[in-house]
Design a protein around this motif. Structure first.
Motif, mmCIF file in Angstrom:
data_model
loop_
_atom_site.group_PDB
_atom_site.id
_atom_site.type_symbol
_atom_site.label_atom_id
_atom_site.label_comp_id
_atom_site.label_asym_id
_atom_site.label_seq_id
_atom_site.Cartn_x
_atom_site.Cartn_y
_atom_site.Cartn_z
ATOM 1 N N LYS A 48 6.943 3.662 -19.799
ATOM 2 C CA LYS A 48 8.353 3.649 -20.195
ATOM 3 C C LYS A 48 8.780 2.244 -20.634
ATOM 4 C CE LYS A 48 12.997 4.802 -18.525
ATOM 5 N NZ LYS A 48 13.790 5.299 -17.365
ATOM 6 N N GLN A 49 8.358 1.219 -19.875
ATOM 7 C CA GLN A 49 8.731 -0.153 -20.226
ATOM 8 C C GLN A 49 8.091 -0.578 -21.547
ATOM 9 O OE1 GLN A 49 11.023 0.248 -17.655
ATOM 10 N NE2 GLN A 49 11.015 -1.983 -17.812
ATOM 11 N N ALA A 50 6.829 -0.201 -21.757
ATOM 12 C CA ALA A 50 6.140 -0.552 -23.002
ATOM 13 C C ALA A 50 6.784 0.148 -24.194
ATOM 14 C CB ALA A 50 4.663 -0.182 -22.898
ATOM 15 N N LYS A 51 7.178 1.390 -24.010
ATOM 16 C CA LYS A 51 7.836 2.126 -25.087
ATOM 17 C C LYS A 51 9.144 1.446 -25.478
ATOM 18 C CE LYS A 51 9.499 6.727 -26.371
ATOM 19 N NZ LYS A 51 9.708 8.133 -25.906
ATOM 20 N N ALA A 52 9.861 0.931 -24.476
ATOM 21 C CA ALA A 52 11.112 0.223 -24.753
ATOM 22 C C ALA A 52 10.868 -1.040 -25.569
ATOM 23 C CB ALA A 52 11.822 -0.121 -23.441
ATOM 24 N N GLN A 53 9.646 -1.608 -25.470
ATOM 25 C CA GLN A 53 9.265 -2.794 -26.247
ATOM 26 C C GLN A 53 8.698 -2.416 -27.613
ATOM 27 O OE1 GLN A 53 9.633 -5.997 -25.557
ATOM 28 N NE2 GLN A 53 10.234 -5.970 -23.415
ATOM 29 N N GLY A 54 8.629 -1.111 -27.900
ATOM 30 C CA GLY A 54 8.134 -0.660 -29.193
ATOM 31 C C GLY A 54 6.628 -0.648 -29.316
ATOM 32 N N LEU A 110 -4.629 0.399 -14.811
ATOM 33 C CA LEU A 110 -4.145 -0.396 -13.696
ATOM 34 C C LEU A 110 -5.343 -1.010 -12.975
ATOM 35 C CD1 LEU A 110 -1.571 2.179 -12.233
ATOM 36 C CD2 LEU A 110 -1.133 0.375 -13.903
ATOM 37 N N CYS A 111 -5.279 -2.318 -12.720
ATOM 38 C CA CYS A 111 -6.441 -2.958 -12.108
ATOM 39 C C CYS A 111 -6.035 -4.199 -11.332
ATOM 40 C CB CYS A 111 -7.480 -3.324 -13.171
ATOM 41 S SG CYS A 111 -6.979 -4.689 -14.261
ATOM 42 N N ASP A 169 14.847 -0.843 -14.551
ATOM 43 C CA ASP A 169 14.612 0.325 -13.710
ATOM 44 C C ASP A 169 13.706 -0.069 -12.547
ATOM 45 O OD1 ASP A 169 16.097 1.886 -15.433
ATOM 46 O OD2 ASP A 169 14.350 2.583 -16.558
ATOM 47 N N ALA A 170 13.968 0.476 -11.380
ATOM 48 C CA ALA A 170 13.221 0.098 -10.180
ATOM 49 C C ALA A 170 11.732 0.395 -10.339
ATOM 50 C CB ALA A 170 13.776 0.824 -8.972
ATOM 51 N N LEU A 171 10.911 -0.574 -9.976
ATOM 52 C CA LEU A 171 9.459 -0.384 -10.012
ATOM 53 C C LEU A 171 8.976 0.430 -8.819
ATOM 54 C CD1 LEU A 171 6.579 -1.030 -11.039
ATOM 55 C CD2 LEU A 171 6.720 -3.212 -9.817
ATOM 56 N N ILE A 172 9.534 0.134 -7.643
ATOM 57 C CA ILE A 172 9.124 0.819 -6.410
ATOM 58 C C ILE A 172 10.307 1.598 -5.868
ATOM 59 C CG2 ILE A 172 8.260 0.493 -4.066
ATOM 60 C CD1 ILE A 172 6.911 -2.050 -5.002
ATOM 61 N N LYS A 210 0.840 -1.201 0.000
ATOM 62 C CA LYS A 210 0.000 0.000 0.000
ATOM 63 C C LYS A 210 0.880 1.258 0.000
ATOM 64 C CE LYS A 210 -3.993 -2.043 2.339
ATOM 65 N NZ LYS A 210 -3.498 -3.433 2.331
ATOM 66 N N GLY A 211 0.375 2.288 -0.628
ATOM 67 C CA GLY A 211 1.104 3.550 -0.642
ATOM 68 C C GLY A 211 1.936 3.773 -1.881
ATOM 69 N N VAL A 212 2.063 2.768 -2.759
ATOM 70 C CA VAL A 212 2.810 2.956 -3.996
ATOM 71 C C VAL A 212 2.012 3.884 -4.910
ATOM 72 C CG1 VAL A 212 3.791 1.835 -6.020
ATOM 73 C CG2 VAL A 212 3.890 0.691 -3.804
ATOM 74 N N SER A 213 2.654 4.894 -5.426
ATOM 75 C CA SER A 213 1.985 5.898 -6.252
ATOM 76 C C SER A 213 1.496 5.295 -7.565
ATOM 77 C CB SER A 213 2.956 7.053 -6.552
ATOM 78 O OG SER A 213 2.468 7.875 -7.589
ATOM 79 N N THR A 214 0.202 5.459 -7.850
ATOM 80 C CA THR A 214 -0.330 4.963 -9.123
ATOM 81 C C THR A 214 0.231 5.753 -10.303
ATOM 82 O OG1 THR A 214 -2.291 6.361 -8.841
ATOM 83 C CG2 THR A 214 -2.455 4.069 -8.112
ATOM 84 N N ASN A 215 0.511 7.022 -10.100
ATOM 85 C CA ASN A 215 1.114 7.813 -11.186
ATOM 86 C C ASN A 215 2.507 7.297 -11.514
ATOM 87 O OD1 ASN A 215 -1.041 9.544 -11.634
ATOM 88 N ND2 ASN A 215 -0.346 11.035 -10.114
ATOM 89 N N ARG A 216 3.264 6.943 -10.478
ATOM 90 C CA ARG A 216 4.594 6.379 -10.706
ATOM 91 C C ARG A 216 4.485 5.043 -11.444
ATOM 92 N NH1 ARG A 216 9.977 6.099 -8.797
ATOM 93 N NH2 ARG A 216 10.756 3.951 -8.792
ATOM 94 N N LEU A 217 3.541 4.210 -11.011
ATOM 95 C CA LEU A 217 3.353 2.923 -11.678
ATOM 96 C C LEU A 217 3.004 3.120 -13.149
ATOM 97 C CD1 LEU A 217 1.295 0.759 -9.148
ATOM 98 C CD2 LEU A 217 3.716 0.572 -9.700
#
Length: 373
Positions: free
Chosen positions: A128-134, A142-143, A370-373, A115-122
């Motif tokens: 960023k990760q999807a862009k790296a995959q093209g 997020l769900c 890159d760190a997720l959290i 709990k407390g992980v920023s949804t905007n950060r996620l």
């Protein structure tokens, strides 16, 4: 073989070849059902009679052939990924298969994060990760399929982006695809009316067309099997231990160089070189971690694998690939995760740098990210 017999070897709903041996693979039908005049596979039967899609799996080559046909359509592609195993469940090169069709990325299992992980950060991290995959994304949702969290946003996004299109739902096994399909069926489709008046809409391979009220379809594709995920190589009764069911409780270790952490008998983390620092393990709460000196690690594994170091059991380990070593270098100033597909990740908390070895079954994807959290 007569025309009637030829019809009986294929599902009258989706067109897949029928088989009676494996309920987890496409085309399964109980042997007794082969005596019926019109035969549909178990998956089609569940959709027709219970408004419920069942999970099936397909090998990578067949899946890519199925994906290849999407580019010629005008569709919305919904790609479901598992946040706990993001790099292991995202489809590499998806964009070249779907062409110019828009992609909605649905990221499942956000309830597993503390709990407390920023949804905007996620969301920013996922983009960023999807862009790296093209992958060119229309949107990121997020769900949590299990908790039902965020599904209203999935429905809203579909209403916003679908337009006058069919919807293809794609994803790897164990990412929650069937849960989403079932929700879409309930929200969008009057299947009782549609399926009792006509033959179940069939397609090539194992895709199932689920009719929508506006004349378009949800196309449910089988889950793709990626052998680089730990979840695909462990025995079925070990899945419960490695797949988290509830919020992960991170475990922090302060380590000196030349110390090791075993994750059951599934993997080993070696801190080879660097200043004393902390490492945070994000793995299922059902797995036991064991610390030892690096110089004793091989001996400890040989003596205690499958017993003190478990799961899997010693007998189960005999049927799994032998371990291979991955050397990873976290440079000074970097904030990184050591990712082990299907098992979780280890966050390198310090910015002073570290040389790390990961021992895991051969073929399992191990990488820095890159760190997720």
């Amino acid at each position: 073989m007569t025309n009637s017999q030829q019809e009986k070897v294929r599902c009258a709903g989706c067109g897949v070849n029928l088989q009676t041996k494996d309920s987890g693979k496409p085309g399964f039908v109980p042997a007794a059902a082969l005596e019926k005049e019109i035969i549909i596979c178990q998956r089609c039967f569940r959709i027709k009679n219970y408004n419920e899609a069942a999970s099936v799996a397909i090998d990578q080559d067949d899946f890519l052939r199925l994906l290849g046909g999407i580019a010629a359509t005008d569709s919305l592609v919904v790609h479901i990924v598992d946040l706990f195993d993001f790099e292991g469940s995202i489809i590499p090169g998806l964009q070249r298969f779907v062409g110019n069709n828009p992609v909605l990325l649905v990221v499942n299992k956000i309830d597993l994060l503390p709990k407390g992980v920023s949804t905007n950060r996620l969301r920013n991290w996922v983009q960023k990760q999807a862009k790296a995959q093209g992958i060119r994304l229309m949107d990121v949702i997020l769900c949590s399929a299990k908790r039902g969290t965020g599904f209203e946003h999935v429905i809203e996004a579909l209403a916003q982006h679908r337009g006058d299109r069919d919807v293809y739902v794609v994803g790897a096994t164990n990412v929650g695809k069937s849960t989403l399909i079932n929700r879409l069926i309930r929200d969008y489709s009057d299947l009782e009316r549609e399926l009792t008046t006509s033959r179940y809409p069939g397609t090539t391979l194992d895709a199932v067309h689920i009719p929508l009220d506006d004349g378009h379809d949800i196309i449910d594709t089988p889950g793709i099997v990626y052998s680089h995920r730990m979840t695909e190589i462990v025995p079925r009764d070990v899945l419960g231990a490695i797949l988290p069911e509830k919020e992960i409780k991170p475990i922090v270790y302060q380590l000196n160089a030349d110390q090791s952490i075993f994750v059951g008998a599934l993997a080993r983390f070696d801190f080879v070189e660097g200043e004393r620092q902390s490492f945070t393990f994000y793995v299922s709460n059902g797995l036991k971690l064991h610390r030892t000196k690096l110089e004793r690690a091989d001996e400890l594994y040989a003596e205690h694998k499958g017993v003190m170091l478990a799961p899997p059991s010693a007998e189960q380990l005999a049927d799994m690939p032998a371990w291979t070593r991955h050397r990873l270098n976290v440079k000074r100033g970097q904030e990184m995760d050591v990712f082990i597909s299907g098992l979780g990740w280890i966050h390198v908390n310090s910015t002073v740098g570290a040389l790390i070895d990961i021992h895991a079954p051969k073929g399992i994807r191990v990488m820095l990210r890159d760190a997720l959290i």
